[in-house]
Design a protein around this motif. Structure first.
Motif, PDB file in Angstrom:
ATOM      1  N   SER A   1     -48.242 -33.769 -19.555  1.00  0.00           N
ATOM      2  CA  SER A   1     -47.697 -35.078 -19.920  1.00  0.00           C
ATOM      3  C   SER A   1     -47.362 -35.926 -18.693  1.00  0.00           C
ATOM      4  O   SER A   1     -46.999 -37.103 -18.840  1.00  0.00           O
ATOM      5  CB  SER A   1     -46.445 -34.911 -20.787  1.00  0.00           C
ATOM      6  OG  SER A   1     -45.367 -34.393 -20.028  1.00  0.00           O
ATOM      7  N   ARG A   2     -47.493 -35.335 -17.496  1.00  0.00           N
ATOM      8  CA  ARG A   2     -47.230 -36.083 -16.271  1.00  0.00           C
ATOM      9  C   ARG A   2     -48.385 -36.012 -15.275  1.00  0.00           C
ATOM     10  O   ARG A   2     -48.608 -36.964 -14.520  1.00  0.00           O
ATOM     11  CB  ARG A   2     -45.956 -35.553 -15.585  1.00  0.00           C
ATOM     12  CG  ARG A   2     -44.672 -35.891 -16.332  1.00  0.00           C
ATOM     13  CD  ARG A   2     -43.451 -35.373 -15.589  1.00  0.00           C
ATOM     14  NE  ARG A   2     -43.311 -35.953 -14.266  1.00  0.00           N
ATOM     15  CZ  ARG A   2     -42.762 -37.132 -14.002  1.00  0.00           C
ATOM     16  NH1 ARG A   2     -42.312 -37.880 -14.984  1.00  0.00           N
ATOM     17  NH2 ARG A   2     -42.653 -37.580 -12.765  1.00  0.00           N
TER      18      ARG A   2
ATOM     19  N   ASP B   1     -51.269 -32.397  -6.959  1.00  0.00           N
ATOM     20  CA  ASP B   1     -50.148 -33.332  -7.054  1.00  0.00           C
ATOM     21  C   ASP B   1     -50.102 -34.208  -5.817  1.00  0.00           C
ATOM     22  O   ASP B   1     -50.971 -34.115  -4.938  1.00  0.00           O
ATOM     23  CB  ASP B   1     -48.828 -32.585  -7.291  1.00  0.00           C
ATOM     24  CG  ASP B   1     -48.418 -31.699  -6.120  1.00  0.00           C
ATOM     25  OD1 ASP B   1     -49.028 -31.792  -5.036  1.00  0.00           O
ATOM     26  OD2 ASP B   1     -47.464 -30.908  -6.297  1.00  0.00           O
TER      27      ASP B   1
ATOM     28  N   ASP C   1     -47.621 -29.871 -15.848  1.00  0.00           N
ATOM     29  CA  ASP C   1     -47.143 -30.525 -17.063  1.00  0.00           C
ATOM     30  C   ASP C   1     -48.167 -31.597 -17.421  1.00  0.00           C
ATOM     31  O   ASP C   1     -48.260 -32.625 -16.749  1.00  0.00           O
ATOM     32  CB  ASP C   1     -45.767 -31.145 -16.816  1.00  0.00           C
ATOM     33  CG  ASP C   1     -45.219 -31.886 -18.023  1.00  0.00           C
ATOM     34  OD1 ASP C   1     -45.910 -31.944 -19.061  1.00  0.00           O
ATOM     35  OD2 ASP C   1     -44.096 -32.421 -17.927  1.00  0.00           O
TER      36      ASP C   1
ATOM     37  N   GLY D   1     -44.620 -40.328 -19.186  1.00  0.00           N
ATOM     38  CA  GLY D   1     -44.551 -39.566 -17.950  1.00  0.00           C
ATOM     39  C   GLY D   1     -45.676 -39.903 -16.992  1.00  0.00           C
ATOM     40  O   GLY D   1     -45.462 -39.959 -15.768  1.00  0.00           O
ATOM     41  N   HIS D   2     -46.890 -40.113 -17.514  1.00  0.00           N
ATOM     42  CA  HIS D   2     -48.004 -40.500 -16.657  1.00  0.00           C
ATOM     43  C   HIS D   2     -47.713 -41.831 -15.960  1.00  0.00           C
ATOM     44  O   HIS D   2     -47.922 -41.972 -14.744  1.00  0.00           O
ATOM     45  CB  HIS D   2     -49.282 -40.639 -17.485  1.00  0.00           C
ATOM     46  CG  HIS D   2     -49.807 -39.348 -18.018  1.00  0.00           C
ATOM     47  ND1 HIS D   2     -50.196 -39.195 -19.328  1.00  0.00           N
ATOM     48  CD2 HIS D   2     -49.994 -38.138 -17.438  1.00  0.00           C
ATOM     49  CE1 HIS D   2     -50.619 -37.961 -19.509  1.00  0.00           C
ATOM     50  NE2 HIS D   2     -50.498 -37.303 -18.375  1.00  0.00           N
TER      51      HIS D   2
ATOM     52  N   GLN E   1     -44.833 -43.202 -15.444  1.00  0.00           N
ATOM     53  CA  GLN E   1     -43.701 -43.099 -14.530  1.00  0.00           C
ATOM     54  C   GLN E   1     -44.122 -42.518 -13.191  1.00  0.00           C
ATOM     55  O   GLN E   1     -43.566 -42.884 -12.138  1.00  0.00           O
ATOM     56  CB  GLN E   1     -42.586 -42.253 -15.147  1.00  0.00           C
ATOM     57  CG  GLN E   1     -41.267 -42.341 -14.389  1.00  0.00           C
ATOM     58  CD  GLN E   1     -40.764 -43.778 -14.284  1.00  0.00           C
ATOM     59  OE1 GLN E   1     -40.745 -44.519 -15.267  1.00  0.00           O
ATOM     60  NE2 GLN E   1     -40.359 -44.177 -13.080  1.00  0.00           N
ATOM     61  N   GLN E   2     -45.112 -41.626 -13.215  1.00  0.00           N
ATOM     62  CA  GLN E   2     -45.640 -41.102 -11.963  1.00  0.00           C
ATOM     63  C   GLN E   2     -46.119 -42.242 -11.055  1.00  0.00           C
ATOM     64  O   GLN E   2     -45.901 -42.235  -9.838  1.00  0.00           O
ATOM     65  CB  GLN E   2     -46.810 -40.144 -12.237  1.00  0.00           C
ATOM     66  CG  GLN E   2     -46.416 -38.826 -12.849  1.00  0.00           C
ATOM     67  CD  GLN E   2     -45.929 -37.840 -11.805  1.00  0.00           C
ATOM     68  OE1 GLN E   2     -44.781 -37.879 -11.373  1.00  0.00           O
ATOM     69  NE2 GLN E   2     -46.799 -36.937 -11.404  1.00  0.00           N
TER      70      GLN E   2
END
Length: 339
Positions: free
Chosen positions: A134-135, A96, A132, A186-187, A189-190
């Motif tokens: 999706s992110r 991350d 996750d 979500g990707h 938005q990261q």
């Protein structure tokens, strides 16, 4: 007791240490494999073959079977035994933006590729308290986040080896791998959380197959109006991805494909949509045109102009230019009235 995200990260870190050690032992195969793919220098781990190699090692380090299962590092057999989820694989960590290892993506030993009963070529961590899908994006670590914040260009690819290939195409490019999942809000938005303008600089370089075409349309639908005007798509030949170009010794050409030859995403989305229609007949062309015009509601004038020019070329055999313009204008007018 539920395993916490912090504990999952701790067990992931221990697993990575173990796999990295195996990647340095006599008889390891990951170094040679990466070199054969033109990816020499990539830091990878090697999950050894065998049902229970990682599990007993991490048990001795104080981790429980429940923690290993919750982290996606172990599997439970029908007889109740617990064994390794990643076996005989090249392993790469998914980190991350704080550089914590939240999961893994792994490629099976290429020696098994000819076996019809071989396990899936790629295996990714399942959803865990820390991961996750999706992110999470492969490659979006602390260094990548810092480069994006400074104006780096995010390049979206299918998986980890493609991302490692893109690393070799320029320091201004920040490769991000989807690792077996579809692009999500979500990707994106990261990236926006790092820099609100980051998605607008995005280059999509997913595969040019049917799945890749679907990915283009999904991405288009997730973009804001402003982002849709500036996001680009790389032009990859069907059956070819960034890792293939690097393996073929075409590293210098890769940058040209990704950056110099990239086109507006609206053109790629149009081509992906047209591929689903029969364009040899007027009826099919008109149906495709109306579908695309509807998807362009609210688009900026620049995007509408790009779409009109591209559709006119693609539908030249069956549809007059004036018809294309009329449908696009109708969609734009409808969007204005709805606003």
């Amino acid at each position: 007791m539920t395993t916490t995200a912090e504990r999952v990260i701790a067990v992931n870190t221990a697993a990575w240490d173990y796999w990295r050690w195996h990647a340095t032992q006599p008889g390891e195969w990951v170094t040679g494999y990466l070199a054969s793919r033109g990816l020499r220098g990539t830091v990878a781990g090697q999950a050894p073959a065998g049902w229970a190699r990682l599990v007993p090692t991490l048990r001795r380090r104080g981790f429980t079977d429940t923690e290993l299962l919750d982290a996606g590092l172990a599997l439970e057999a029908k007889n109740g035994g617990v064994g390794d989820a990643f076996r005989d694989r090249l392993v790469l960590p998914i980190r991350d933006a704080s550089d914590r290892i939240i999961g893994f993506t792994a490629r099976r030993n290429p020696a098994t590729d000819v076996d019809p009963d071989a396990p899936p070529k790629y295996l990714n961590t399942t959803s865990t308290p820390a991961y996750d899908k999706s992110r999470a994006l492969y490659g979006l670590d602390a260094d990548a986040a810092a480069r994006i914040a400074r104006g780096g260009i995010p390049v979206l690819v299918e998986g980890a080896l493609d991302a490692e290939a893109v690393r070799r195409a320029g320091n201004d490019l920040v490769p991000l791998g989807l690792c077996g999942t579809a692009i999500t809000a979500g990707h994106l938005q990261q990236l926006r959380d790092i820099d609100p303008a980051a998605v607008g600089r995005l280059i999509n370089a997913t595969d040019a197959d049917t799945a890749g075409q679907g990915a283009i349309c999904r991405l288009w639908n997730l973009l804001t109006t402003d982002e849709a005007a500036t996001v680009r798509a790389a032009v990859l030949e069907p059956g070819t991805d960034p890792a293939d170009l690097v393996q073929a010794g075409q590293r210098s050409q890769l940058r040209g494909v990704l950056v110099d030859d990239a086109r507006p995403i609206v053109q790629a989305a149009i081509d992906a949509t047209l591929a689903r229609y029969d364009l040899e007949h007027v009826e099919g062309s008109l149906a495709a045109l109306r579908h695309i015009a509807g998807a362009l509601k609210g688009a900026t004038p620049a995007v509408l102009a790009q779409a009109t020019g591209h559709l006119t070329k693609r539908l030249a055999d069956t549809t007059e230019h004036d018809v294309v313009v009329t449908e696009i204008i109708s969609a734009a007018t409808s969007a204005t009235e709805d606003a």
